[in-house]
Design a protein around this motif. Sequence first.
Motif, PDB file in Angstrom:
ATOM      1  N   SER A   9       0.829  -1.202   0.000  1.00 52.33           N
ATOM      2  CA  SER A   9       0.000   0.000   0.000  1.00 52.33           C
ATOM      3  C   SER A   9       0.864   1.252   0.000  1.00 52.33           C
ATOM      4  N   GLU A  10       0.201   2.402  -0.107  1.00 49.70           N
ATOM      5  CA  GLU A  10       0.890   3.689  -0.005  1.00 49.70           C
ATOM      6  C   GLU A  10       0.805   4.238   1.416  1.00 49.70           C
ATOM      7  N   LEU A  11       0.383   3.408   2.347  1.00 48.13           N
ATOM      8  CA  LEU A  11       0.262   3.815   3.740  1.00 48.13           C
ATOM      9  C   LEU A  11       1.588   3.580   4.463  1.00 48.13           C
ATOM     10  N   PHE A  12       2.059   4.599   5.159  1.00 47.67           N
ATOM     11  CA  PHE A  12       3.258   4.455   5.985  1.00 47.67           C
ATOM     12  C   PHE A  12       2.823   4.621   7.436  1.00 47.67           C
ATOM     13  N   VAL A  13       2.977   3.544   8.200  1.00 48.80           N
ATOM     14  CA  VAL A  13       2.396   3.419   9.529  1.00 48.80           C
ATOM     15  C   VAL A  13       3.470   3.580  10.601  1.00 48.80           C
ATOM     16  N   SER A  14       3.174   4.336  11.644  1.00 47.43           N
ATOM     17  CA  SER A  14       4.107   4.471  12.766  1.00 47.43           C
ATOM     18  C   SER A  14       4.367   3.101  13.378  1.00 47.43           C
TER      19      SER A  14
END
Length: 299
Positions: A9-14
């Motif tokens: 995905s294009e999600l960057f998660v802490s």
Amino acid sequence: MKYNQLGVSELFVSELSFGCMSLKEDFSTSERLIHNAFEKGINYFDTADLYQNGYNEEVLGRSIKNFRKDVIIATKVGNQIREDGKNWDWNPRKSYILKAVEDSLKRLQTDYIDLYQLHGGTIDDPIDETIEAFEILKREGKIRYYGISSIRPNVIKEYVKQSNMVSVMMQYSLLDRRAEEECLQLLYDHNIGVLARGGLAKGILAGKPAKEYLDYNTTETKKVIDKLTQISIATNKTICNTALQFVIQQPTITSAVLGIRTAHQLEECLATLQTIPLLSEELEVLYKISKANTYDLHR
């Protein structure tokens, strides 16, 4: 704070994220805690339509409305609340998912959900129908990505084969290493993110008294805590810090999802990121003193 890409995905998660299930019912207290977490770098907030019969989604939606575009909202579907409001039935059908998402969007005060997750699942579900619902919602722009929240290897394998999911939320900790046997490497090989919940084993790995946990009796749990304590003292950390490092240093884990109830808990968990990572020999000791548990069912 380090941010990891969630699968493809294009999600960057802490790397430490916020599980909202533990929030108290008082809105102002919950809002302050969520704002504090966001200010400290946490950008992933996980809830579910089941939690507090939807009120948990309302609390999150109201709390983050002023910075909605700067956070990742994850919620879950599949548990249909009965009219009595006290019990629920499992419902992974397409028609239900397409209806339930509308209710979640309203409660969250948003027009899209970043990550929509099936909240459980069995091998007897109409999996193709569930996947079709998620794909429709992606095309409509109501969700950006989808995943599942499951600890069942047979269910996870089917979704790996059949779907375009980007993540799996599953339990993983020093006292629960069941995911290592079949799932972690499989998900890593397919570039599917892993959101690890239960990293502190219901608080046992954060200072609560030793007790039975999965296939550990109280004596066995105490032995693990004693060794964890020794390593923590030697490296100037709390056992909470060391336990969380064990999780986030696992290369297949995208983020450790923490059930945070108080500001103190938030601060202690975040302090993990300021401590020196575990050395390979320290990790080896932790692997040796804990069990490589396996799943008895759902294989």
